[in-house]
Structures are given as structure tokens and as C-alpha cells.
Enzyme design. Structure first.
Site, short mmCIF file in Angstrom:
data_model
loop_
_atom_site.label_atom_id
_atom_site.label_comp_id
_atom_site.label_asym_id
_atom_site.label_seq_id
_atom_site.Cartn_x
_atom_site.Cartn_y
_atom_site.Cartn_z
N ASP A 46 2.19 -2.04 -3.36
CA ASP A 46 1.58 -1.44 -2.17
C ASP A 46 2.50 -1.63 -0.96
OD1 ASP A 46 -0.20 -0.29 -0.47
OD2 ASP A 46 -1.83 -1.69 -0.82
N ASP A 47 3.06 -0.54 -0.44
CA ASP A 47 3.92 -0.60 0.77
C ASP A 47 5.32 -1.17 0.53
OD1 ASP A 47 1.78 0.25 2.37
OD2 ASP A 47 1.74 -1.53 3.64
N CYS A 82 -0.96 5.23 1.81
CA CYS A 82 -1.50 4.72 0.54
C CYS A 82 -2.37 5.72 -0.20
CB CYS A 82 -2.32 3.46 0.77
SG CYS A 82 -1.37 2.12 1.47
N ASP A 316 3.90 2.87 -3.67
CA ASP A 316 3.26 4.10 -3.19
C ASP A 316 4.06 4.82 -2.09
OD1 ASP A 316 2.54 2.05 -1.46
OD2 ASP A 316 0.38 2.33 -1.66
#
Ligand SMILES: *[C@@H]1O[C@H](CO)[C@@H](O)[C@H](O)[C@H]1NC(C)=O
Ligand SMILES: *[C@@H]1O[C@H](CO)[C@@H](O)[C@H](O)[C@H]1NC(C)=O
Ligand SMILES: *[C@@H]1O[C@H](CO)[C@@H](O)[C@H](O)[C@H]1NC(C)=O
Ligand SMILES: *[C@@H]1O[C@H](CO)[C@@H](O)[C@H](O)[C@H]1NC(C)=O
Ligand SMILES: *[C@@H]1O[C@H](CO)[C@@H](O)[C@H](O)[C@H]1NC(C)=O
Ligand SMILES: *[C@@H]1O[C@H](CO)[C@@H](O)[C@H](O)[C@H]1NC(C)=O
Ligand SMILES: *[C@@H]1O[C@H](CO)[C@@H](O)[C@H](O)[C@H]1NC(C)=O
Ligand SMILES: *[C@@H]1O[C@H](CO)[C@@H](O)[C@H](O)[C@H]1NC(C)=O
Ligand SMILES: *[C@@H]1O[C@H](CO)[C@@H](O)[C@H](O)[C@H]1NC(C)=O
Ligand SMILES: *[C@@H]1O[C@H](CO)[C@@H](O)[C@H](O)[C@H]1NC(C)=O
Length: 512
Positions: A46-47, A82, A316
Site C-alpha cells: 500500500d503506497d 488506493c 497500488d
């Protein structure tokens, strides 16, 4: 161009030939029509950026996946936020086709209409039909589990084992949906640390599964998303690390669209201190993901499944820390936010390759279904399989000529009470009241790599702003060349953009 897609079609005879052929060569490739189809794992962080050094802490991952297979140097997200990005991975569609606009339910993030329209044809459904045993663990979509959209009882179709995080990334004090039942977690490292828990549940799934059928696992740790809570053993790691002072760090966005002309330049020290701390904490949280990859690879090896398993590692979208004086976030059209890491190992993939082919997150599900032996002409997705690029001995196919990145700016209709001077229409104004988003940060870009390394973007704001970059001459995107470039080129790029913004399926791949 149509032939490239047709090239992915597989007759049963062809499948058999490929299997026999490859079995003779390597004794590894399996497809679902054959005796032993290949397993597939997708690890989605994530990120995690690639441009700002986001893969530097991942030493074991680079050795165990990248060095054992391919590292894509031109992997992009279809949208740098996201929920739109994750929805594109699940659906294989650009945001204009899956209709997920932002991280809110009203923008279709895990909304009832997403559940009705998109989830029934998301890629796990096809895998399940091919008798894959499927496992999901970790963050799903930002609004997953909310009461308005069925709560934790909603388990999307296609998943046999479902351990999904309710809401946005967290490391402790979170709720999971465990196959539709609520499971609450506190903050004991040994019992609750989410990255480790996702790994542990996946190992359990591997032990319990039937060896008769292949498996697919999607592992989605919260790292390195905020609140950046590292495991106790990593809280002192990288103590001297600071965010890179790259070409656009602390530079003004003077010739850019409205939002980029707002940040204070140079940034106040408090912003720099904040982003350096965030940068270091992000790396610390990634060390647990690096451990996850190592444990998983060892487990597969001990189960004698490693050589039959494709492992995809990606994120993502990217992230920035101080670029153009924006302290921290994603959401922008620039390289740091739209480029993603992508490493893949598996049957038929030669080790230690770096591939320059442009690939996108909407290609992930198509590639996975291609590996699983699904007839791709029965799948309604915008992406295309990159199996031909990774494993030319298994598939023929061509690269896309150019592609689309599209984004809907987020904003709030009331003003941020901690930054009353700014007025409404903006979002994510911290630290120091610098806003990372606005309703009019809504844009669509066409990107070419081969026929000139160019980016052309149009904004839906009241200036109809246009940004154009020559990435060969200006890799840090310091100069918007819209006023200098040949108007014929602008026209060509504008035409390509118009076609891409309304493309569906085949017309997204075969655009001229
Ligand atoms: C794939 O599906 C298409 C469309 O349904 C069909 O025409 C084609 O024969 C199928 N190919 C194979 C190999 O089954
Ligand atoms: C959400 O998706 C539905 C269809 O599933 C669509 O009708 C609606 O317009 C979408 N909402 C937005 C904001 O795009
Ligand atoms: C978890 O929640 C408890 C109870 O509200 C709180 O005391 C604790 O600080 C929280 N832990 C974390 C890591 O946020
Ligand atoms: C995961 O499993 C390991 C090894 O059994 C254990 O030490 C650890 O506490 C577990 N962590 C979580 C969060 O379940
Ligand atoms: C900001 O940091 C720089 C470099 O550390 C220092 O020279 C400067 O005095 C600081 N400014 C303020 C206002 O604290
Ligand atoms: C790729 O195409 C060539 C030429 O048509 C053919 O000889 C070869 O067998 C094909 N390879 C695969 C893996 O389909
Ligand atoms: C998300 O998209 C919806 C539909 O366009 C919009 O109403 C809502 O304000 C957006 N949310 C944010 C935070 O921008
Ligand atoms: C963008 O939105 C902000 C906030 O509503 C507004 O102040 C600004 O003038 C807008 N700029 C453009 C170019 O649309
Ligand atoms: C753009 O729109 C904003 C409101 O969103 C307004 O404040 C601003 O004056 C407008 N700018 C121009 C150049 O029309
Ligand atoms: C981009 O920059 C390269 C290197 O300076 C140059 O050769 C090329 O002509 C430029 N392209 C455009 C469209 O300006």
C-alpha cells in the site's frame, strides 16, 4: 494489432503442446488443462513507490523475486490512489470503465453498485471457475466492511478463504472480516501485527489446501501506508535515513496546474522534518514485508511448490516526499506517483531480467488469468497479458504503444477547520496547510515510452490546463513544454487521449 490479442487465444491442442514442450525443457510449467496447473501469488503493498527509493529496504524480496525472475522498469498504475488502483487490479479495467472514482462510497469505493456490477466479473471469479483454491489476506478496498455496503458479512465472489481488513490500512486495533465474520484485533505485536498476521494466515491456508488443485493467494499488507507503525524490532532501523533530495525536491511547481502552484517554496523546516520522519518510518514498516516474502518463499520451497508458483510483487501506486514542495502523499500525475514496483518470478521466466516493456496494473489480472489458462477472449478487461514479455517461450504477443492514467481529484465541500484561509474544494492539507488534492486536480494523461518518452495531460479545471513533459530531456518534470512543443504533436496526443478516455476492452489495447 488485433493479432496480438488473438495471439493469446489458446486451443486445447495448443495448451497440450505447450505443456509437453515446456515439460520436456524445464519440467515446470503447469496450466489448469494439464495435470498440474501453476500456483499464483500476488503481493500488493500500500503506497510503496519505486522512484523515491521505496524498494531499497527490500533486499530479500529483490533477491528472491527480482533476481529469480523479472523486474519491470516501466510499470504504471492506471490511477494514483488506493481505491481506484485496487479496483483496477481486481477488474482489469481503467477507472472510466469500472466507475470507481475515489476512496469514498459515493465514488464507488466498495459500494453496493461495485459489488453488483464489478465484483462478479473480477479476476478471482475466473480463477475459482478454473478450480483454483483462493485466499485473500489484508487491506482490500478503503471502504470495505462499512455498514452502508453490507458490512463484514459481504465476501466478494471467487474467494474461498477471506481475511480482509475493514477500512483503510492499519497495523493494530483493526477489524477483519474472516469469511464474513467479524474478528477484532488489539495491539499486541505477537498476536495482532497485521503484516505478520496476513503471512501467518496464508501459511495456514497453504497447509490446509488440497494438493489436487492449484492455489491463488493475494496478500495485501498495510505497509508502507500511514500510520507507519513498524514492528518493534525495526523501530530503530534506518535511523540516519532521510528522504532523497532528488531533482524536484523542494522545487516550486511554477509552470504547473493550480494545485501545484499553491505550496510554500521553499518548504518550512517543519514540513521537511515531517516528511523525513515519514520516509524513515515507511522503510521500517517494509522490513516486515521483506520478512514475509522470505518466509513465504521458504515455505513454498519446503512444500516443493516453489518452482510451480508465479510470485508477483507490486504496489497500488507511488508516493512523494517533498517533490515540488508537496510534503507527502500520492494523487499527482508525476512519475513518483504513477510508477510502481513490479517483480515477478515463476515457470518459464528466466532469472535476472530487467524488462522495459510498458506494463500497467490493469494488466495484472489478465496476466494471471492467462497463466491460469482462462480463454482471454471471454474476459471483459482493458488490460493485456504481459506473459509474452516475461516468458517468450510460452507466449507471443506485442506491447501496447501508449496508455492512459486518469484521476478524479478529491475535495471537501466545507473548508478545513485547521486551515480556514484555504476555502472549500480542497483535501489533505497537512502538514503546514499544504493541500495534496482538490476537486479540480482531475486529469487524464496519455503516456508514450517507445515513440518518444512523453507525457501529455489535460485537466478538468476552469483553466483547461495542459501539462506536457519530455521525460528524456527532463526526467524530473521540471519544465512544462506545452508552449514550446510542435502544435501537431499536441494535436496527436490530444486525439490519443480522447480515444483512450472512451476505450473499452480491445480498443484500449489496439489504439493507433
Ligand atoms: C475463446 O472464446 C471465444 C469467444 O467465446 C471462442 O470463440 C473461442 O473459440 C475460444 N477459444 C478457445 C481456445 O476455446
Ligand atoms: C458508480 O457505479 C454505478 C454503476 O455501477 C454508476 O451508475 C454510477 O454512476 C457510479 N458512480 C460514479 C460517481 O461514477
Ligand atoms: C489500541 O487501542 C487501545 C485502546 O483504545 C489504545 O490504548 C492503544 O494505544 C491503541 N494502540 C495503537 C497502536 O494504536
Ligand atoms: C505469526 O507466527 C509467528 C510464528 O509462529 C509468531 O511468532 C507470531 O507471533 C505470529 N504473529 C501474528 C501477528 O500472528
Ligand atoms: C531550517 O533548517 C536549516 C537547515 O537545517 C537551518 O539552517 C535554518 O536555520 C532553519 N530555519 C528555521 C526557521 O528554523
Ligand atoms: C511465436 O510465433 C512464432 C512465429 O509465428 C512461432 O514459431 C512460435 O512457435 C510462437 N511461440 C509461442 C510460444 O507461441
Ligand atoms: C467522491 O466522488 C463522488 C462522486 O463523484 C463525490 O460526490 C465525492 O465528493 C467524492 N469524494 C471526495 C472526498 O472527493
Ligand atoms: C481550483 O479549485 C480551487 C478551490 O475550489 C479554486 O480556488 C481554484 O480557483 C480552482 N482553480 C482552477 C484552475 O480551476
Ligand atoms: C476557477 O474556479 C474557482 C472556483 O472553483 C474560482 O474561485 C476562480 O476564480 C476560477 N478561476 C478562473 C480563472 O476562472
Ligand atoms: C525530447 O528530448 C530529446 C533529448 O533532448 C530530444 O531528442 C527530443 O527531440 C525531444 N522530444 C520532443 C518532442 O521535444
Amino acid at each position: 494489432m488485433a493479432s496480438s490479442w488473438i495471439g493469446h487465444w489458446r486451443s486445447s491442442a495448443g495448451v497440450l503442446t505447450i505443456c509437453l514442450f515446456v515439460t520436456l525443457l524445464t519440467c515446470t510449467f503447469r496450466c489448469s488443462d494439464c495435470a498440474n496447473p501453476s500456483n499464483i501469488i500476488l503481493i500488493l503493498t500500500d503506497d510503496q513507490d519505486i522512484e523515491m527509493g521505496g524498494m531499497t529496504p527490500m533486499k530479500k524480496t529483490k533477491a528472491l523475486i527480482g533476481d529469480s525472475g523479472v523486474t519491470f522498469s516501466n510499470a504504471f498504475t492506471a490511477s494514483p490512489l488506493c481505491c481506484p488502483s485496487r479496483s483496477s487490479i481486481l477488474s482489469g479495467k481503467y477507472p472510466h470503465n469500472n466507475l470507481v472514482r475515489n476512496n469514498s462510497i459515493s465514488g464507488n469505493c466498495s459500494s453496493v453498485s461495485w459489488q453488483k456490477e464489478a465484483e462478479p466479473s473480477a479476476f478471482p471469479v475466473y480463477l475459482s471457475k478454473m478450480r483454483y483454491q483462493t485466499f485473500y489476506g489484508g487491506k482490500y478496498l478503503n471502504q470495505y466492511g462499512s455498514k452502508e455496503a453490507g458490512g463484514v458479512a459481504h465476501v466478494p465472489p471467487g474467494w474461498d478463504q477471506w481475511y480482509a481488513l475493514v477500512g483503510n490500512s492499519k497495523y493494530y486495533n483493526y477489524t477483519l472480516s474472516v469469511n464474513g465474520k467479524e474478528e477484532k484485533h488489539a495491539d499486541s505485536y505477537e498476536k495482532d501485527y497485521l503484516t505478520d498476521l496476513v503471512l501467518n494466515r496464508s501459511l495456514h491456508f497453504l497447509e490446509e489446501r488440497s494438493p489436487r488443485y492449484p492455489f491463488f493467494m493475494m496478500l495485501c499488507p498495510p505497509s508502507p501506508h500511514s500510520p507507519w507503525t513498524a514492528a518493534p524490532q525495526y523501530q530503530k532501523s534506518f535511523i540516519d535515513v532521510k528522504a532523497p533530495r532528488d531533482g524536484s525536491f523542494n522545487k516550486p511547481g511554477k509552470d504547473k496546474h493550480w494545485l501545484l502552484r499553491q505550496p510554500v517554496n521553499p518548504m518550512p523546516n517543519s514540513s521537511i522534518e515531517y516528511l523525513d520522519n515519514a520516509y524513515r518510518s515507511r522503510w521500517q514498516t517494509l522490513l516486515s514485508v521483506d520478512d514475509m516474502v522470505e518466509v513465504l518463499v521458504k515455505k513454498l520451497d519446503s512444500m516443493k511448490e516453489l518452482e510451480n508458483t508465479y510470485i508477483f510483487y507490486t504496489s497500488d501506486h507511488g508516493y512523494h516526499t517533498g517533490q515540488f514542495s508537496l510534503p507527502i502523499d500520492k494523487r499527482q500525475l508525476y512519475e513518483f506517483d504513477i510508477r510502481i514496483p513490479l517483480l515477478v518470478r515463476g515457470p518459464g521466466i528466466k532469472p535476472k531480467q530487467t524488462l522495459q516493456s510498458p506494463v500497467m496494473n490493469i494488466d495484472l489480472p489478465v496476466t494471471i488469468l492467462d497463466i491460469a489458462g482462462v480463454n482471454l477472449s471471454t474476459v471483459n478487461m482493458d488490460g493485456q497479458s504481459f506473459l509474452p514479455q516475461m516468458a517468450p517461450s510460452l507466449r507471443n504477443g506485442t506491447e501496447r504503444p501508449f496508455f492512459l492514467v486518469e484521476y478524479n481529484g478529491e475535495g471537501y465541500t466545507s473548508e478545513d477547520p485547521s486551515c480556514p484561509k484555504l476555502g472549500p474544494g480542497l483535501a489533505h492539507c497537512f502538514p503546514d496547510c499544504v493541500c495534496e488534492d482538490a476537486f479540480n486536480n482531475t486529469y487524464a494523461c496519455v503516456r508514450t515510452l517507445k515513440d518518444g518518452n512523453l507525457q501529455y495531460c489535460e485537466f478538468a479545471d476552469n483553466e483547461s490546463f495542459v501539462e506536457v513533459y519530455n521525460l528524456t530531456a527532463d526526467p524530473h518534470q521540471l519544465e512544462n513544454i506545452v508552449k514550446k512543443v510542435d502544435p501537431a504533436l499536441l494535436q496527436t496526443m490530444n486525439q490519443r487521449l480522447i480515444k483512450l478516455q472512451s476505450c473499452v476492452g480491445d480498443s484500449c489495447r489496439n489504439i493507433k
